[in-house]
Design a protein around this motif. Structure first.
Motif, PDB file in Angstrom:
ATOM      1  N   VAL A  64       0.826  -1.203   0.000  1.00  0.00           N
ATOM      2  CA  VAL A  64       0.000   0.000   0.000  1.00  0.00           C
ATOM      3  C   VAL A  64       0.864   1.258   0.000  1.00  0.00           C
ATOM      4  N   TYR A  65       1.813   1.336   0.951  1.00  0.00           N
ATOM      5  CA  TYR A  65       2.631   2.549   1.021  1.00  0.00           C
ATOM      6  C   TYR A  65       3.733   2.536  -0.024  1.00  0.00           C
ATOM      7  N   ILE A  69       1.079   4.344  -2.690  1.00  0.00           N
ATOM      8  CA  ILE A  69       1.038   5.746  -2.261  1.00  0.00           C
ATOM      9  C   ILE A  69       2.304   6.481  -2.679  1.00  0.00           C
ATOM     10  N   LEU A  72       2.234   7.595  -6.219  1.00  0.00           N
ATOM     11  CA  LEU A  72       1.475   8.835  -6.413  1.00  0.00           C
ATOM     12  C   LEU A  72       2.295  10.054  -6.000  1.00  0.00           C
ATOM     13  N   TYR A  73       3.020   9.933  -4.876  1.00  0.00           N
ATOM     14  CA  TYR A  73       3.925  11.017  -4.457  1.00  0.00           C
ATOM     15  C   TYR A  73       4.885  11.337  -5.592  1.00  0.00           C
TER      16      TYR A  73
END
Lengths: 197, 350
Positions: A64-65, A69, A72-73
């Motif tokens: 997930v991270y 995520i 996306l960063y």
């Protein structure tokens, strides 16, 4: 699983890696490098979960991270496209001191909370954390994790999902408004201003 | 555990890892040759047939050519990330293959969270594309990297949702167990493969696998027509070869997962799975897996040389507005059928 000395060795390595990469995240000038080291940091934390016999949680952290995520960063950072020439000026000594102060405050708060928590006190009275053999084998399995999440912490879980839903609605609202205003100003050239990459 | 065991336990997994690595590395040139011949056949050309018998040594010639090409680094490129990016594509694809069972209980690494491990590791390959595109200091490369990150995130969601539907009926994440459950025939006489039990999940997974491996019709991050070569425009020589191999290995890994999850893996419907397999049984199961994998790889190549490329907004639209809703619907259907006990709709394999 791993023999104790090997476990200590792995833990020492990933713990050192986590600290060093976290420091690199905040000290790099180029945000691409910060993102890169944040990914490294997340990977080291996920190894710690695996050392604690929670492989599912470890891989979820990474999936997930690390896998979603952070992408996306990175997407946002790459849109800004920071390079040697166009990096913003760093803050002065006052800003750095303020940031360091806040970090120190947060650290002492967490340290205080952890050292005073009921769990830690219980272990301190009982003389240490229970040995591996006392922890059931299913600990950390997907089934155990699901039961914990959907039985014992159901309310928290559902409230979190509402929070995420609010976030989704907000994001949709923002993009919808931009699309319609772009249409008004540009007399709607089809797909001209929408987020075509 | 004896002292010898504590010291030598990594030996056999390491040996397996080396064997798999060597085999995969040798499949890639073969696959490239296979692809070039098939594309020629589809387009009514002859294809490479000069180097060696029927052109079989062509991959070797390609490798030698790539190895001796000048290794360029563009001006203004970020050297560290530029060098690292090809390996970030290549390594996850190889590591992810380690949990795929290529024969009866035969895989490099076997642990509780097989499928999730594979998803996690393969989701990391996007960093190679994104970093490579950014570090090249080239507008086309940057656009390719941006496209890659948005595309992979979008299709990962659909892929994850389709896999969850399978995990729901299988009630396990152990890939060998999922293969065992697909053995045998259903009441309708159909083969009990997940392809027939969960057709929506299978289609969504297949399409998402194409998008995740950047193959046509979803190779928007490369897209020669608009972006020259996308994220790998500036790469040459062995760095380009590493990108290229990463893409092909990712294709093999995704096909391997597809075979395991939907096509019965190493099992055949009419041959009983032995409880204590002999060497012959294992060899047969490896052969069966290889045959299924080859068929799927042929399908990959067939699609690439048949369908034209999508437009980027079309790609995003079908990803978010078709595949994700359909896989969510499928997930809801599977959950409802499981709770209500509608065995006629989606039979539980256990």
């Amino acid at each position: 699983m791993l023999s104790p000395w090997l476990e200590h060795l792995v833990f020492a390595t990933v713990a050192a890696g986590a600290v060093i990469s976290s420091l690199l995240v905040v000290t790099r000038r180029n945000p691409i490098y910060s993102a890169l080291f944040l990914i490294v940091m997340l990977a080291t934390v996920s190894v710690m979960f695996m050392l604690l016999d929670a492989p599912f949680l470890g891989f979820m952290q990474l999936l997930v991270y690390g896998g979603a995520i952070m992408v996306l960063y990175l997407f946002v950072i790459m849109l800004i496209n920071p390079r040697e020439g166009n990096l913003p000026e760093e803050g002065g000594a006052i800003e750095s001191a303020f940031a360091a102060g806040v970090a120190l405050l947060l650290f002492s708060l967490l340290a205080f909370a952890i050292s005073n928590s009921a769990e830690v006190n219980k272990f301190a009275i009982e003389g240490g954390i229970p040995a591996m053999a006392e922890i059931p084998l299913s600990h950390g399995s997907i089934a155990a994790f699901g039961l914990e999440l959907f039985h014992n912490h159901l309310l928290v879980f559902e409230v979190t999902s509402i929070l995420i839903l609010v976030g989704i609605i907000g994001a949709v609202h923002l993009t919808m408004r931009r699309k319609s205003s772009a249409k008004n100003s540009l007399q709607s050239e089809e797909g001209a201003v929408t987020a075509d990459v | 555990m004896t002292t010898a065991d504590t010291i030598f336990w990594p030996v056999i997994p390491a040996l397996k890892a080396v064997v798999i690595l060597v085999v995969i590395l040798h499949i890639v040139p073969g696959l490239v040759y296979f692809e070039r011949r098939i594309s020629a056949w589809i387009q009514d050309r002859i294809g490479p047939n000069r180097v060696g018998p029927v052109g079989l040594l062509q991959p070797l010639a390609d490798v030698i050519k790539l190895a001796f090409k000048e290794d360029l680094t563009p001006q203004g490129a970020d050297k560290w990330i530029y060098r690292m990016a090809p390996f970030l594509v290549y390594a996850p694809a190889v590591i992810a293959f380690s949990v795929i069972p290529v024969g009866i209980d035969l895989q490099v690494a076997s642990f509780g969270v097989g499928v999730i491990f594979l998803l996690t590791i393969s989701s990391f390959s996007v960093y190679g594309l994104a970093f490579g595109g950014w570090a090249s200091n080239n507008k086309y490369s940057l656009l390719g990297g941006l496209r890659a990150s948005a595309q992979m995130i979008s299709y990962e969601v659909a892929m994850g949702l389709s896999i969850i539907a399978i995990l729901m009926t299988a009630q396990t994440v152990d890939l060998n167990e999922i293969v065992r459950q697909q053995w045998g025939a259903t009441t309708l006489g159909l083969v009990q493969w997940n392809l027939f039990q969960q057709p929506i999940a299978a289609v969504v997974f297949l399409v998402a696998a194409f998008a995740e491996t950047n193959r046509l019709p979803f190779d928007l991050p490369e897209c020669e027509a608009e972006l020259v070569g996308g994220f790998h425009t500036e790469y040459s020589g062995l760095k380009f070869a590493t990108f290229f191999m990463g893409e092909y290995i990712a294709m093999i890994t995704m096909s391997g997962l597809m075979v395991t999850m939907f096509l019965g893996g190493w099992s055949v419907p009419w041959i009983e799975i032995p409880t204590s397999p002999t060497f012959g049984d294992v060899a047969l199961s490896v052969f069966i897996f290889t045959v299924k994998l080859t068929v799927l790889l042929f399908f990959y190549i067939w699609v690439r040389w048949t369908l034209p490329r999508f437009r980027y907004d079309q790609l995003m639209n079908i990803g978010w507005k078709v595949f994700i809703p359909f896989s969510l619907l499928n997930l809801g259907l599977t959950a409802t059928s499981g709770v209500m006990g509608w065995n006629w709709l989606i039979p539980l394999p256990w």
